[in-house]
Scaffold this motif. Structure first.
Motif, PDB file in Angstrom:
ATOM      1  N   GLU A 299       2.187   0.080  -1.542  1.00 18.43           N
ATOM      2  CA  GLU A 299       1.562   1.178  -2.278  1.00 18.43           C
ATOM      3  C   GLU A 299       0.638   1.952  -1.351  1.00 18.43           C
ATOM      4  O   GLU A 299       0.239   1.454  -0.289  1.00 18.43           O
ATOM      5  CB  GLU A 299       0.801   0.662  -3.493  1.00 18.43           C
ATOM      6  CG  GLU A 299      -0.298  -0.329  -3.183  1.00 18.43           C
ATOM      7  CD  GLU A 299      -1.016  -0.788  -4.455  1.00 18.43           C
ATOM      8  OE1 GLU A 299      -1.160   0.041  -5.361  1.00 18.43           O
ATOM      9  OE2 GLU A 299      -1.417  -1.963  -4.511  1.00 18.43           O
ATOM     10  N   ILE A 300       0.287   3.169  -1.773  1.00 16.46           N
ATOM     11  CA  ILE A 300      -0.596   4.019  -0.982  1.00 16.46           C
ATOM     12  C   ILE A 300      -1.937   3.315  -0.782  1.00 16.46           C
ATOM     13  O   ILE A 300      -2.464   2.672  -1.698  1.00 16.46           O
ATOM     14  CB  ILE A 300      -0.792   5.383  -1.670  1.00 16.46           C
ATOM     15  CG1 ILE A 300       0.567   6.110  -1.783  1.00 16.46           C
ATOM     16  CG2 ILE A 300      -1.780   6.244  -0.886  1.00 16.46           C
ATOM     17  CD1 ILE A 300       1.197   6.451  -0.462  1.00 16.46           C
ATOM     18  N   ALA A 301      -2.487   3.412   0.449  1.00 18.04           N
ATOM     19  CA  ALA A 301      -3.720   2.712   0.780  1.00 18.04           C
ATOM     20  C   ALA A 301      -4.856   3.060  -0.199  1.00 18.04           C
ATOM     21  O   ALA A 301      -5.640   2.189  -0.592  1.00 18.04           O
ATOM     22  CB  ALA A 301      -4.129   3.047   2.210  1.00 18.04           C
ATOM     23  N   LYS A 302      -4.946   4.294  -0.592  1.00 20.15           N
ATOM     24  CA  LYS A 302      -6.016   4.692  -1.512  1.00 20.15           C
ATOM     25  C   LYS A 302      -5.912   3.935  -2.828  1.00 20.15           C
ATOM     26  O   LYS A 302      -6.929   3.451  -3.363  1.00 20.15           O
ATOM     27  CB  LYS A 302      -5.963   6.204  -1.766  1.00 20.15           C
ATOM     28  CG  LYS A 302      -7.078   6.717  -2.658  1.00 20.15           C
ATOM     29  CD  LYS A 302      -7.001   8.234  -2.825  1.00 20.15           C
ATOM     30  CE  LYS A 302      -8.130   8.734  -3.722  1.00 20.15           C
ATOM     31  NZ  LYS A 302      -8.090  10.197  -3.907  1.00 20.15           N
ATOM     32  N   SER A 303      -4.703   3.804  -3.351  1.00 22.14           N
ATOM     33  CA  SER A 303      -4.508   3.079  -4.611  1.00 22.14           C
ATOM     34  C   SER A 303      -4.805   1.591  -4.450  1.00 22.14           C
ATOM     35  O   SER A 303      -5.306   0.940  -5.368  1.00 22.14           O
ATOM     36  CB  SER A 303      -3.071   3.262  -5.100  1.00 22.14           C
ATOM     37  OG  SER A 303      -2.788   4.638  -5.326  1.00 22.14           O
ATOM     38  N   ALA A 304      -4.478   1.055  -3.262  1.00 21.01           N
ATOM     39  CA  ALA A 304      -4.658  -0.379  -3.045  1.00 21.01           C
ATOM     40  C   ALA A 304      -6.127  -0.756  -2.870  1.00 21.01           C
ATOM     41  O   ALA A 304      -6.579  -1.804  -3.344  1.00 21.01           O
ATOM     42  CB  ALA A 304      -3.853  -0.818  -1.822  1.00 21.01           C
ATOM     43  N   PHE A 305      -6.918   0.104  -2.173  1.00 21.66           N
ATOM     44  CA  PHE A 305      -8.261  -0.293  -1.762  1.00 21.66           C
ATOM     45  C   PHE A 305      -9.402   0.398  -2.521  1.00 21.66           C
ATOM     46  O   PHE A 305     -10.513  -0.131  -2.575  1.00 21.66           O
ATOM     47  CB  PHE A 305      -8.447  -0.001  -0.264  1.00 21.66           C
ATOM     48  CG  PHE A 305      -7.492  -0.737   0.625  1.00 21.66           C
ATOM     49  CD1 PHE A 305      -7.287  -2.099   0.478  1.00 21.66           C
ATOM     50  CD2 PHE A 305      -6.788  -0.067   1.631  1.00 21.66           C
ATOM     51  CE1 PHE A 305      -6.414  -2.787   1.305  1.00 21.66           C
ATOM     52  CE2 PHE A 305      -5.922  -0.743   2.464  1.00 21.66           C
ATOM     53  CZ  PHE A 305      -5.723  -2.107   2.297  1.00 21.66           C
ATOM     54  N   GLU A 306      -9.165   1.582  -3.086  1.00 19.94           N
ATOM     55  CA  GLU A 306     -10.276   2.404  -3.565  1.00 19.94           C
ATOM     56  C   GLU A 306     -11.091   1.714  -4.652  1.00 19.94           C
ATOM     57  O   GLU A 306     -12.336   1.746  -4.627  1.00 19.94           O
ATOM     58  CB  GLU A 306      -9.761   3.755  -4.079  1.00 19.94           C
ATOM     59  CG  GLU A 306     -10.888   4.731  -4.401  1.00 19.94           C
ATOM     60  CD  GLU A 306     -10.362   6.107  -4.775  1.00 19.94           C
ATOM     61  OE1 GLU A 306     -10.991   7.100  -4.379  1.00 19.94           O
ATOM     62  OE2 GLU A 306      -9.301   6.168  -5.454  1.00 19.94           O
ATOM     63  N   ASP A 307     -10.447   1.079  -5.605  1.00 19.01           N
ATOM     64  CA  ASP A 307     -11.189   0.437  -6.700  1.00 19.01           C
ATOM     65  C   ASP A 307     -12.096  -0.672  -6.165  1.00 19.01           C
ATOM     66  O   ASP A 307     -13.252  -0.816  -6.604  1.00 19.01           O
ATOM     67  CB  ASP A 307     -10.216  -0.138  -7.727  1.00 19.01           C
ATOM     68  CG  ASP A 307      -9.523   0.964  -8.531  1.00 19.01           C
ATOM     69  OD1 ASP A 307     -10.029   2.104  -8.503  1.00 19.01           O
ATOM     70  OD2 ASP A 307      -8.489   0.673  -9.158  1.00 19.01           O
ATOM     71  N   VAL A 335       0.567   0.153   2.306  1.00 14.29           N
ATOM     72  CA  VAL A 335       0.261  -1.208   2.722  1.00 14.29           C
ATOM     73  C   VAL A 335       0.737  -2.170   1.646  1.00 14.29           C
ATOM     74  O   VAL A 335       1.008  -1.764   0.502  1.00 14.29           O
ATOM     75  CB  VAL A 335      -1.256  -1.406   2.964  1.00 14.29           C
ATOM     76  CG1 VAL A 335      -1.733  -0.565   4.137  1.00 14.29           C
ATOM     77  CG2 VAL A 335      -2.043  -1.083   1.707  1.00 14.29           C
ATOM     78  N   ARG A 336       0.825  -3.448   2.059  1.00 12.56           N
ATOM     79  CA  ARG A 336       1.145  -4.518   1.100  1.00 12.56           C
ATOM     80  C   ARG A 336       0.002  -5.531   1.139  1.00 12.56           C
ATOM     81  O   ARG A 336      -0.354  -6.033   2.207  1.00 12.56           O
ATOM     82  CB  ARG A 336       2.461  -5.204   1.445  1.00 12.56           C
ATOM     83  CG  ARG A 336       3.674  -4.315   1.359  1.00 12.56           C
ATOM     84  CD  ARG A 336       4.933  -5.128   1.576  1.00 12.56           C
ATOM     85  NE  ARG A 336       5.164  -6.049   0.469  1.00 12.56           N
ATOM     86  CZ  ARG A 336       6.132  -6.966   0.451  1.00 12.56           C
ATOM     87  NH1 ARG A 336       6.923  -7.097   1.506  1.00 12.56           N
ATOM     88  NH2 ARG A 336       6.285  -7.757  -0.583  1.00 12.56           N
ATOM     89  N   CYS A 424      -7.953  -5.472   9.162  1.00 10.03           N
ATOM     90  CA  CYS A 424      -6.813  -4.665   9.609  1.00 10.03           C
ATOM     91  C   CYS A 424      -5.549  -5.095   8.865  1.00 10.03           C
ATOM     92  O   CYS A 424      -5.141  -6.260   8.941  1.00 10.03           O
ATOM     93  CB  CYS A 424      -6.617  -4.814  11.114  1.00 10.03           C
ATOM     94  SG  CYS A 424      -7.996  -4.162  12.079  1.00 10.03           S
ATOM     95  N   PHE A 425      -4.928  -4.119   8.172  1.00 14.33           N
ATOM     96  CA  PHE A 425      -3.697  -4.371   7.424  1.00 14.33           C
ATOM     97  C   PHE A 425      -2.549  -3.621   8.081  1.00 14.33           C
ATOM     98  O   PHE A 425      -2.706  -2.450   8.471  1.00 14.33           O
ATOM     99  CB  PHE A 425      -3.833  -3.889   5.975  1.00 14.33           C
ATOM    100  CG  PHE A 425      -4.883  -4.636   5.200  1.00 14.33           C
ATOM    101  CD1 PHE A 425      -4.534  -5.724   4.426  1.00 14.33           C
ATOM    102  CD2 PHE A 425      -6.228  -4.242   5.245  1.00 14.33           C
ATOM    103  CE1 PHE A 425      -5.490  -6.415   3.695  1.00 14.33           C
ATOM    104  CE2 PHE A 425      -7.186  -4.931   4.520  1.00 14.33           C
ATOM    105  CZ  PHE A 425      -6.825  -6.028   3.749  1.00 14.33           C
ATOM    106  N   PRO A 426      -1.363  -4.241   8.216  1.00 10.27           N
ATOM    107  CA  PRO A 426      -0.224  -3.542   8.824  1.00 10.27           C
ATOM    108  C   PRO A 426       0.277  -2.417   7.915  1.00 10.27           C
ATOM    109  O   PRO A 426       0.328  -2.566   6.681  1.00 10.27           O
ATOM    110  CB  PRO A 426       0.833  -4.622   8.981  1.00 10.27           C
ATOM    111  CG  PRO A 426       0.472  -5.670   7.983  1.00 10.27           C
ATOM    112  CD  PRO A 426      -1.024  -5.623   7.865  1.00 10.27           C
ATOM    113  N   VAL A 427       0.607  -1.302   8.548  1.00  8.60           N
ATOM    114  CA  VAL A 427       1.155  -0.162   7.811  1.00  8.60           C
ATOM    115  C   VAL A 427       2.645  -0.404   7.551  1.00  8.60           C
ATOM    116  O   VAL A 427       3.386  -0.798   8.459  1.00  8.60           O
ATOM    117  CB  VAL A 427       0.940   1.144   8.603  1.00  8.60           C
ATOM    118  CG1 VAL A 427       1.664   2.316   7.920  1.00  8.60           C
ATOM    119  CG2 VAL A 427      -0.552   1.436   8.757  1.00  8.60           C
ATOM    120  N   VAL A 428       3.070  -0.170   6.323  1.00 11.22           N
ATOM    121  CA  VAL A 428       4.482  -0.335   5.967  1.00 11.22           C
ATOM    122  C   VAL A 428       5.246   0.890   6.468  1.00 11.22           C
ATOM    123  O   VAL A 428       4.947   2.024   6.079  1.00 11.22           O
ATOM    124  CB  VAL A 428       4.644  -0.510   4.449  1.00 11.22           C
ATOM    125  CG1 VAL A 428       6.131  -0.609   4.097  1.00 11.22           C
ATOM    126  CG2 VAL A 428       3.885  -1.739   3.972  1.00 11.22           C
TER     127      VAL A 428
END
Length: 430
Positions: A299-307, A335-336, A424-428
């Motif tokens: 999913e998009i990084a913003k959706s994964a991390f913002e909350d 990211v996953r 650091c998370f790997p980019v899909v």
């Protein structure tokens, strides 16, 4: 280079040794036969037997007044005397040969034999006679049998000597496997060549290296566990000692009728420290033994991390911390993550900031992008460390372990006054 397997090598050796055996048989058989024939000729024994047969046949001719063409009577005498070969000839013309069942028309077969001929007198003239009663056949059979036996022994000896290399290699591998089984993993297992035994040696050496690496890993894990247990014992003993001290003071003050609220509050803080250490230790072993962890869909990084980052900032602001988010910006990368693990990581970071960060200095939050990773960076000024703050770093170990489970990594840098953590998370890739 063509690989030579054991099957092709064995077939080649067998064919070569078989040819050697055949050649050896021909040499032995031919040589022994020639020597035996020379012996018979030189001893005169064979010629005496032939001469006796010739004399007996001459008497038979004289008694029955046989002509050279009386083949029936001649054949009758031959059967009676059990003669194996019997040839009557004149010059190059054969008149009788017992190998033929039918009568031979005189002169229809040429006499090409080089055997010794005896003169014999018939009623109608003189002729030449070759006679052989099979006396030497059993000796020829014995010579052939002995030659076959010796040739087989030669083949076996040559084949066995050629197998010595393979046998030595197998014995070598057996010794190496025993050493590996007993725990001796330092010596390399190596055999020159390309056949299956050499491939087996490569496989055994690979297994040795894997066992060696596994042994080193286990030793490192044991050292890490020993250090962890020792550090945790220190972490727990320090607040536990303080806790008992405050409890003793409270007990004494209660007996004296004095208020002990201040010391009760301090005892409670020490109990909170103990609970925090035990919770972190439990989390470490829970994460390290978890095998069925799965990552969510990309999913998009913003959706994964913002909350999570919003909750992080809101909690710290409620506790009078200043947050600097000027370097937070989102790129459309995917990211996953595992939301359970990421939630635990954020809770650990919040706890660390709350305990060890200076409240009058801002907490910086940054997002860093590279072609392969997206990094969430947290930085704050730290209060003067005490023995409990130093500890074992079990919280950092938990964060690092959970990041590895999500195919990422964590970088923690602690200086005298600054603490910085980067996730650091790997980019899909698309």
């Amino acid at each position: 280079m063509v690989k030579k397997n054991l099957t092709s090598k064995m077939l080649y050796r067998m064919m070569k040794d078989l040819i050697i055996g055949v050649v050896a048989f021909l040499i032995l058989s031919g040589g022994a036969t020639s020597m035996f024939q020379e012996y018979l000729l030189s001893s005169g024994h064979f010629s005496k037997l032939e001469q006796k047969k010739v004399e007996e046949f001459q008497e038979y001719i004289d008694e029955n007044q046989l002509k050279i063409t009386d083949s029936k009577k001649i054949r009758s005498w031959i059967k009676k005397k059990n003669v194996r070969e019997f040839i009557i000839s004149k010059g190059t013309k054969i008149y009788f040969d017992n190998r033929y069942e039918e009568d031979i028309f005189p002169g229809s077969i040429k006499n090409n034999t080089f055997n010794y001929l005896y003169s014999i007198n018939f009623v109608d003239g003189q002729a030449n006679l070759y006679v052989y009663d099979g006396f030497a056949d059993k000796y020829y059979d014995m010579i052939s049998g002995a030659s076959i036996f010796v040739s087989i022994v030669i083949c076996i000896l040559i084949f066995g000597s050629e197998l010595q290399d393979e046998i030595k290699n197998i014995q070598y591998l057996e010794q190496k496997v025993k050493k590996i089984g007993s725990g001796e993993l330092g010596e390399k297992v190596s055999i020159d060549g390309q056949d299956e035994i050499c491939q087996l040696a490569v496989g055994i050496d690979t297994m040795r290296n894997q066992l060696l690496e596994q042994k080193k890993t286990q030793e490192k894990m044991k050292e890490a566990q020993d250090a962890l247990v020792l550090g945790m014992a220190h972490d727990m003993r320090t607040p536990l000692t303080g806790l008992f001290s405050y409890l003793e003071i409270i007990k004494k003050m209660e007996k004296e009728g004095k208020p002990a609220g201040e010391y009760a509050s301090k005892a409670f803080d020490k109990a909170e420290q103990l609970r925090s250490v035990s919770d972190q230790l439990f989390e470490y072993f829970l994460v390290s033994n978890e095998t069925n962890m799965e990552l969510e869909e990309p999913e998009i990084a913003k959706s994964a991390f913002e909350d999570y980052l919003s909750e992080f900032c809101a909690f710290l602001e409620c506790n009078n911390f200043k947050i600097d988010v000027e370097d937070v910006y989102w790129h459309p990368v995917k990211v996953r993550i595992n939301t359970n693990y990421f939630g635990r990581i954020m809770n650990n970071l919040i706890s660390n900031v709350e305990k060890y960060a200076m409240r009058d200095k801002p907490v910086y939050l940054k997002i860093i992008y590279t072609p392969a990773h997206i990094g969430l960076e947290f930085q704050n000024e730290i209060i003067k460390p005490n023995p409990y703050v130093k500890g074992t770093g079990i919280g950092l170990k938990n964060i690092d372990l959970m990041m590895k489970q999500m195919n990422g990594y964590a970088e923690a840098r602690i200086s005298e006054n600054t603490y910085r953590m980067r996730l650091c998370f790997p980019v899909v890739k698309k």
